[in-house]
Design a protein around this motif. Structure first.
Motif, PDB file in Angstrom:
ATOM      1  N   LEU A 170      41.011  44.810  22.322  1.00 38.74           N
ATOM      2  CA  LEU A 170      40.951  43.351  22.364  1.00 38.74           C
ATOM      3  C   LEU A 170      40.140  42.839  23.535  1.00 38.74           C
ATOM      4  CD1 LEU A 170      41.769  40.510  21.487  1.00 38.74           C
ATOM      5  CD2 LEU A 170      43.968  40.851  22.652  1.00 38.74           C
ATOM      6  N   TYR A 171      40.373  43.414  24.726  1.00 41.85           N
ATOM      7  CA  TYR A 171      39.815  42.825  25.946  1.00 41.85           C
ATOM      8  C   TYR A 171      38.480  43.430  26.387  1.00 41.85           C
ATOM      9  CZ  TYR A 171      44.084  40.166  26.678  1.00 41.85           C
ATOM     10  OH  TYR A 171      45.113  39.268  26.548  1.00 41.85           O
ATOM     11  N   LEU A 172      38.303  44.734  26.215  1.00 44.48           N
ATOM     12  CA  LEU A 172      37.101  45.355  26.766  1.00 44.48           C
ATOM     13  C   LEU A 172      35.799  44.788  26.193  1.00 44.48           C
ATOM     14  CD1 LEU A 172      38.113  49.104  27.272  1.00 44.48           C
ATOM     15  CD2 LEU A 172      37.517  47.406  29.024  1.00 44.48           C
ATOM     16  N   PRO A 173      35.651  44.619  24.885  1.00 40.23           N
ATOM     17  CA  PRO A 173      34.381  44.079  24.386  1.00 40.23           C
ATOM     18  C   PRO A 173      34.039  42.711  24.972  1.00 40.23           C
ATOM     19  CG  PRO A 173      35.641  45.030  22.583  1.00 40.23           C
ATOM     20  CD  PRO A 173      36.556  44.986  23.771  1.00 40.23           C
ATOM     21  N   LYS A 174      35.050  41.871  25.167  1.00 41.11           N
ATOM     22  CA  LYS A 174      34.794  40.522  25.686  1.00 41.11           C
ATOM     23  C   LYS A 174      34.487  40.550  27.188  1.00 41.11           C
ATOM     24  CE  LYS A 174      37.555  38.280  22.090  1.00 41.11           C
ATOM     25  NZ  LYS A 174      36.386  37.679  21.400  1.00 41.11           N
ATOM     26  N   LEU A 175      35.126  41.460  27.920  1.00 43.19           N
ATOM     27  CA  LEU A 175      34.822  41.596  29.340  1.00 43.19           C
ATOM     28  C   LEU A 175      33.444  42.214  29.550  1.00 43.19           C
ATOM     29  CD1 LEU A 175      38.306  42.879  30.555  1.00 43.19           C
ATOM     30  CD2 LEU A 175      37.232  40.735  31.281  1.00 43.19           C
ATOM     31  N   ILE A 176      33.135  43.235  28.759  1.00 43.93           N
ATOM     32  CA  ILE A 176      31.852  43.922  28.904  1.00 43.93           C
ATOM     33  C   ILE A 176      30.690  43.002  28.551  1.00 43.93           C
ATOM     34  CG2 ILE A 176      30.430  45.755  27.900  1.00 43.93           C
ATOM     35  CD1 ILE A 176      33.047  47.435  27.751  1.00 43.93           C
ATOM     36  N   SER A 177      30.870  42.166  27.539  1.00 42.63           N
ATOM     37  CA  SER A 177      29.805  41.235  27.147  1.00 42.63           C
ATOM     38  C   SER A 177      29.663  40.080  28.123  1.00 42.63           C
ATOM     39  CB  SER A 177      30.087  40.673  25.754  1.00 42.63           C
ATOM     40  OG  SER A 177      31.222  39.803  25.792  1.00 42.63           O
ATOM     41  N   GLY A 178      30.662  39.897  28.991  1.00 42.72           N
ATOM     42  CA  GLY A 178      30.643  38.753  29.897  1.00 42.72           C
ATOM     43  C   GLY A 178      31.155  37.481  29.269  1.00 42.72           C
ATOM     44  N   GLU A 179      31.611  37.563  27.994  1.00 43.67           N
ATOM     45  CA  GLU A 179      32.164  36.376  27.342  1.00 43.67           C
ATOM     46  C   GLU A 179      33.422  35.906  28.080  1.00 43.67           C
ATOM     47  OE1 GLU A 179      34.178  35.038  23.069  1.00 43.67           O
ATOM     48  OE2 GLU A 179      33.133  36.964  23.244  1.00 43.67           O
ATOM     49  N   TRP A 180      34.266  36.866  28.475  1.00 45.80           N
ATOM     50  CA  TRP A 180      35.416  36.592  29.333  1.00 45.80           C
ATOM     51  C   TRP A 180      35.164  37.261  30.680  1.00 45.80           C
ATOM     52  CZ3 TRP A 180      40.189  37.863  25.676  1.00 45.80           C
ATOM     53  CH2 TRP A 180      40.161  36.974  24.587  1.00 45.80           C
ATOM     54  N   SER A 181      35.955  36.925  31.669  1.00 40.81           N
ATOM     55  CA  SER A 181      35.798  37.561  32.978  1.00 40.81           C
ATOM     56  C   SER A 181      37.153  37.974  33.523  1.00 40.81           C
ATOM     57  CB  SER A 181      35.090  36.628  33.963  1.00 40.81           C
ATOM     58  OG  SER A 181      35.854  35.459  34.215  1.00 40.81           O
ATOM     59  N   GLY A 182      37.142  38.857  34.522  1.00 40.59           N
ATOM     60  CA  GLY A 182      38.372  39.420  35.058  1.00 40.59           C
ATOM     61  C   GLY A 182      38.573  39.128  36.530  1.00 40.59           C
ATOM     62  N   THR A 183      39.823  39.206  36.961  1.00 43.35           N
ATOM     63  CA  THR A 183      40.172  39.033  38.378  1.00 43.35           C
ATOM     64  C   THR A 183      41.145  40.131  38.784  1.00 43.35           C
ATOM     65  OG1 THR A 183      42.182  37.701  38.124  1.00 43.35           O
ATOM     66  CG2 THR A 183      40.076  36.527  38.022  1.00 43.35           C
ATOM     67  N   MET A 184      41.414  40.178  40.087  1.00 42.71           N
ATOM     68  CA  MET A 184      42.352  41.123  40.665  1.00 42.71           C
ATOM     69  C   MET A 184      43.331  40.328  41.526  1.00 42.71           C
ATOM     70  SD  MET A 184      41.491  44.618  42.779  1.00 42.71           S
ATOM     71  CE  MET A 184      40.264  43.821  43.805  1.00 42.71           C
ATOM     72  N   ASN A 185      44.628  40.401  41.208  1.00 43.11           N
ATOM     73  CA  ASN A 185      45.655  39.624  41.908  1.00 43.11           C
ATOM     74  C   ASN A 185      46.604  40.565  42.653  1.00 43.11           C
ATOM     75  OD1 ASN A 185      46.015  36.466  40.562  1.00 43.11           O
ATOM     76  ND2 ASN A 185      44.674  37.928  39.543  1.00 43.11           N
ATOM     77  N   LEU A 186      46.334  40.762  43.947  1.00 45.15           N
ATOM     78  CA  LEU A 186      47.186  41.606  44.779  1.00 45.15           C
ATOM     79  C   LEU A 186      47.920  40.771  45.833  1.00 45.15           C
ATOM     80  CD1 LEU A 186      44.516  43.420  43.999  1.00 45.15           C
ATOM     81  CD2 LEU A 186      45.461  44.973  45.669  1.00 45.15           C
ATOM     82  N   THR A 187      47.141  40.049  46.629  1.00 46.53           N
ATOM     83  CA  THR A 187      47.630  39.473  47.875  1.00 46.53           C
ATOM     84  C   THR A 187      48.588  38.311  47.641  1.00 46.53           C
ATOM     85  OG1 THR A 187      45.517  40.083  48.882  1.00 46.53           O
ATOM     86  CG2 THR A 187      46.904  38.541  50.093  1.00 46.53           C
ATOM     87  N   GLU A 188      49.645  38.283  48.465  1.00 47.16           N
ATOM     88  CA  GLU A 188      50.588  37.176  48.491  1.00 47.16           C
ATOM     89  C   GLU A 188      50.700  36.681  49.932  1.00 47.16           C
ATOM     90  OE1 GLU A 188      54.264  38.404  46.695  1.00 47.16           O
ATOM     91  OE2 GLU A 188      53.274  39.122  44.866  1.00 47.16           O
ATOM     92  N   PRO A 189      51.248  35.490  50.149  1.00 46.39           N
ATOM     93  CA  PRO A 189      51.320  34.967  51.513  1.00 46.39           C
ATOM     94  C   PRO A 189      51.963  35.937  52.505  1.00 46.39           C
ATOM     95  CG  PRO A 189      51.857  33.227  49.964  1.00 46.39           C
ATOM     96  CD  PRO A 189      51.718  34.492  49.156  1.00 46.39           C
ATOM     97  N   GLN A 190      52.961  36.703  52.068  1.00 46.23           N
ATOM     98  CA  GLN A 190      53.653  37.629  52.961  1.00 46.23           C
ATOM     99  C   GLN A 190      53.201  39.069  52.764  1.00 46.23           C
ATOM    100  OE1 GLN A 190      54.816  36.611  50.067  1.00 46.23           O
ATOM    101  NE2 GLN A 190      55.326  38.573  49.126  1.00 46.23           N
ATOM    102  N   ALA A 191      52.268  39.294  51.856  1.00 45.64           N
ATOM    103  CA  ALA A 191      51.861  40.657  51.520  1.00 45.64           C
ATOM    104  C   ALA A 191      50.345  40.723  51.404  1.00 45.64           C
ATOM    105  CB  ALA A 191      52.521  41.107  50.211  1.00 45.64           C
ATOM    106  N   GLY A 192      49.694  41.030  52.546  1.00 51.55           N
ATOM    107  CA  GLY A 192      48.249  41.175  52.543  1.00 51.55           C
ATOM    108  C   GLY A 192      47.893  42.639  52.377  1.00 51.55           C
ATOM    109  N   SER A 193      47.531  43.296  53.484  1.00 50.79           N
ATOM    110  CA  SER A 193      47.243  44.729  53.417  1.00 50.79           C
ATOM    111  C   SER A 193      48.491  45.528  53.075  1.00 50.79           C
ATOM    112  CB  SER A 193      46.672  45.195  54.765  1.00 50.79           C
ATOM    113  OG  SER A 193      45.461  44.519  55.056  1.00 50.79           O
ATOM    114  N   ASP A 194      49.666  44.997  53.422  1.00 47.89           N
ATOM    115  CA  ASP A 194      50.927  45.646  53.073  1.00 47.89           C
ATOM    116  C   ASP A 194      51.322  45.226  51.656  1.00 47.89           C
ATOM    117  OD1 ASP A 194      53.366  46.904  53.003  1.00 47.89           O
ATOM    118  OD2 ASP A 194      54.359  45.531  54.400  1.00 47.89           O
ATOM    119  N   VAL A 195      50.648  45.820  50.678  1.00 45.30           N
ATOM    120  CA  VAL A 195      50.861  45.418  49.288  1.00 45.30           C
ATOM    121  C   VAL A 195      52.298  45.674  48.852  1.00 45.30           C
ATOM    122  CG1 VAL A 195      50.088  45.765  46.908  1.00 45.30           C
ATOM    123  CG2 VAL A 195      48.436  45.852  48.782  1.00 45.30           C
ATOM    124  N   GLY A 196      52.929  46.667  49.450  1.00 44.89           N
ATOM    125  CA  GLY A 196      54.295  46.998  49.074  1.00 44.89           C
ATOM    126  C   GLY A 196      55.297  45.896  49.327  1.00 44.89           C
ATOM    127  N   ALA A 197      54.904  44.880  50.097  1.00 46.01           N
ATOM    128  CA  ALA A 197      55.812  43.771  50.398  1.00 46.01           C
ATOM    129  C   ALA A 197      55.747  42.655  49.364  1.00 46.01           C
ATOM    130  CB  ALA A 197      55.491  43.201  51.784  1.00 46.01           C
TER     131      ALA A 197
END
Length: 564
Positions: free
Chosen positions: A146-173
């Motif tokens: 479902l997702y790969l063809p649309k991401l690869i074509s650039g029709e849709w785009s992706g993000t990465m959501n790791l950081t939170e106000p209390q959890a920067g480099s310490d992702v485990g928090a």
């Protein structure tokens, strides 16, 4: 506007990293010399004629949040369409889902060109590429389809959501929660910060990869899972359907990359689907992050290239004082020539390190050999840290070349420094990269590092008959790095960490010197620049290694109150 460095990249592929070795593998037989030419020339035209034209507008007219929707900077829509419609998002993506299936080396060349043309815009396809990589390796088949063809074509785009106000480099928090639903999906709730291109009006759907915890998850990183959370939930036909329960709270006001919207994202029982399995979120995310780290390193190289070209053009036009060589422009002054020559030598070194890392990634995937996997892992933190340090340092030097005019925003010289500054911070700060190098990457008792250093020493020895002075300097530096590596391995971990940054820098200088020596052997016209690298920049290696092996005690001996 700068000119894409396709010629320099091609020289490196042909004469420094032996790209032909990649082409000889069964996986990459399509990467013929003609294909390489087509990719480099096509990407150069795109960068020079389309993408670079929006760089200044992105700085002066930042992305903005209007009625819950992020509006892109002027001209970004046209430039992004050119990137997507040209297939440039999927250069190295799997052909099964619409990608070109070409080596990561070529995607790395393309990304560097686009970053030099407009870093703010290039961030968008780079994040999609990282998400594509993660989904290819870890997602179930239905999500891939479902997702790969649309991401690869650039029709849709992706993000990465790791950081939170209390959890920067310490992702485990992190505290974002994921609750199972009856239909096999999950309900994601929490807030994420620093989400690059978290929303925009350039594409009809944004696909968020979100790290979150299941209700019964273990504490720390072992309890983190990864979820795909789209802005719009796809309908039965795979088109954007109902709006998901997520929103952009605000946009950050930043030092640079103004055209790239950095979002605070809120998920409120948003529907998402698990990638891989419970507790495997970090493993899946690191697939995305490791390639992103190389990509960020090459962003630094791209910005450095653009800043340097602008400074050289200015130095050839600016008349100021009487020059020793009788030329009218300031490029005839020794100190101006020093700044430009050292910057050019450093940019070449950083580019070679990045492309060497990309080659190792390709060879690992094509051959399955552990030696290539460990080589890629070793080079990744060096490529990220040295590439981004180069972007910042060269952009800063190029402001100096401009003199007072460089401090004036209208000239555009300052934008490169402001844009490049973030690259040393995101995807793991450069200090974290250095600690990774002397920590995880030394888990094999330094075998991978010592093997690479040994190869440099052997190559220098083979060059003694042709370029004895330069070869001797490189061999001696490699020997000093080998000795320091042994000392680092004998240290307690915190003592290693105290010297990690200078150690990484020294390693990068030795790698860069090796690259320049190889370049001079392949093309005598590159000998003068090789001398700049080896005789002017490489000597710093010894001082760096002295600092690297000094341990942590002296740092902790300074009272905290003396630091304030």
């Amino acid at each position: 506007m700068s000119q894409a460095p396709a010629t320099d990249q091609r020289f490196i592929l042909d004469h420094i990293i032996d790209f032909a070795e990649i082409s000889r593998t069964d996986r990459f037989t399509d990467a013929t010399p003609d294909m390489v030419t087509a990719i480099l020339e096509g990407a150069a035209r795109l960068s020079d004629e389309v993408v670079s034209a929006v760089n200044r507008d992105g700085d002066l007219v930042p992305a903005r949040l209007e009625n819950g929707v992020v509006r892109a900077s002027k001209g970004f829509d046209r430039a992004y369409r050119a990137i997507a419609e040209g297939g440039w998002v999927g250069v190295s993506a799997a052909a099964d889902y619409g990608g070109m299936g070409l080596p990561h080396v070529l995607a790395t060349c393309v990304n560097e060109m686009l970053a030099g043309a407009c870093l703010s815009l290039q961030l968008k396809p780079l994040l999609s590429q990282g998400q594509i990589e993660a989904l290819e390796h870890h997602a179930p088949e239905d999500l891939k389809a479902l997702y790969l063809p649309k991401l690869i074509s650039g029709e849709w785009s992706g993000t990465m959501n790791l950081t939170e106000p209390q959890a920067g480099s310490d992702v485990g928090a992190l505290s974002t929660r994921a609750v199972p639903a009856d239909d096999g999906s999950y309900r994601i709730s929490g807030q994420k910060i620093f989400i690059t291109w978290g929303d925009s009006d350039l594409v009809p759907n944004i696909c968020h990869l979100v790290l979150a915890r299941l209700p019964d998850a273990a504490p720390g990183v072992k309890g983190i899972s990864l979820f795909l959370v789209p802005k719009y939930i796809p309908d039965a036909a795979g088109n954007p359907g109902l709006a998901n329960s997520l929103r952009v709270v605000s946009l950050e006001h930043k030092l640079g990359i103004h055209g790239s919207p950095t979002c605070v994202m809120e998920f409120d029982n948003a529907t998402g689907w698990m990638i891989d399995g419970p507790g495997r979120g970090m493993a899946a995310m690191f697939t995305m992050m490791n390639n992103a780290r190389l990509g960020v390193g090459m962003q630094g190289v791209g910005v450095a290239e653009a800043a340097l070209q602008k400074a050289v053009a200015f130095a050839q036009e600016r008349v100021q004082g009487k020059t020793p060589d009788g030329s009218k422009a300031i490029i005839g002054h020794a100190d101006v020539r020093r700044m430009l020559a050292e910057a050019r030598a450093q940019v070449f070194a950083a580019r070679v390190i990045g492309l060497s890392c990309a080659k190792a990634i390709d060879m690992a995937s094509a051959t399955g050999k552990a030696s290539w996997t460990t080589r890629a892992a070793l080079l990744t933190p060096i490529a990220k840290a040295f590439g981004t340090d180069t972007g910042i340092e060269v952009a800063d030097t190029c402001i100096q070349v401009h003199g007072g005019m460089g401090f004036i925003e209208e000239t555009g010289a300052a934008q490169y420094l402001r844009d490049a500054r973030i690259t040393a911070i995101y995807e793991g700060t450069n200090g974290i990269q250095a600690m990774d190098l002397v920590g995880r990457k030394f888990a094999d008792d330094g075998a991978a590092a010592l093997t690479l250093i040994g190869e440099i020493g052997l190559a220098a020895g083979a060059a003694m008959g042709r370029l004895p002075d330069l070869a001797t300097a490189v061999a001696n530096a490699a020997g000093a790095l080998e000795d320091a590596t042994g000392e680092m391995l004998a240290m307690e971990m915190n003592d290693r960490f105290a010297g990690a940054v200078p150690y990484l820098r020294a390693f990068a200088l030795v790698l860069g010197a090796d690259a320049h020596l190889r370049a001079a052997l392949a093309d005598p016209g590159r000998l003068p620049l090789a001398k700049v690298m080896i005789l002017r920049l490489l000597p710093a290696c010894r001082g760096l290694l002295d600092t690297a092996t000094a341990g942590a005690a002296g740092l902790y001996a300074v009272p905290v109150e003396a630091l304030g």
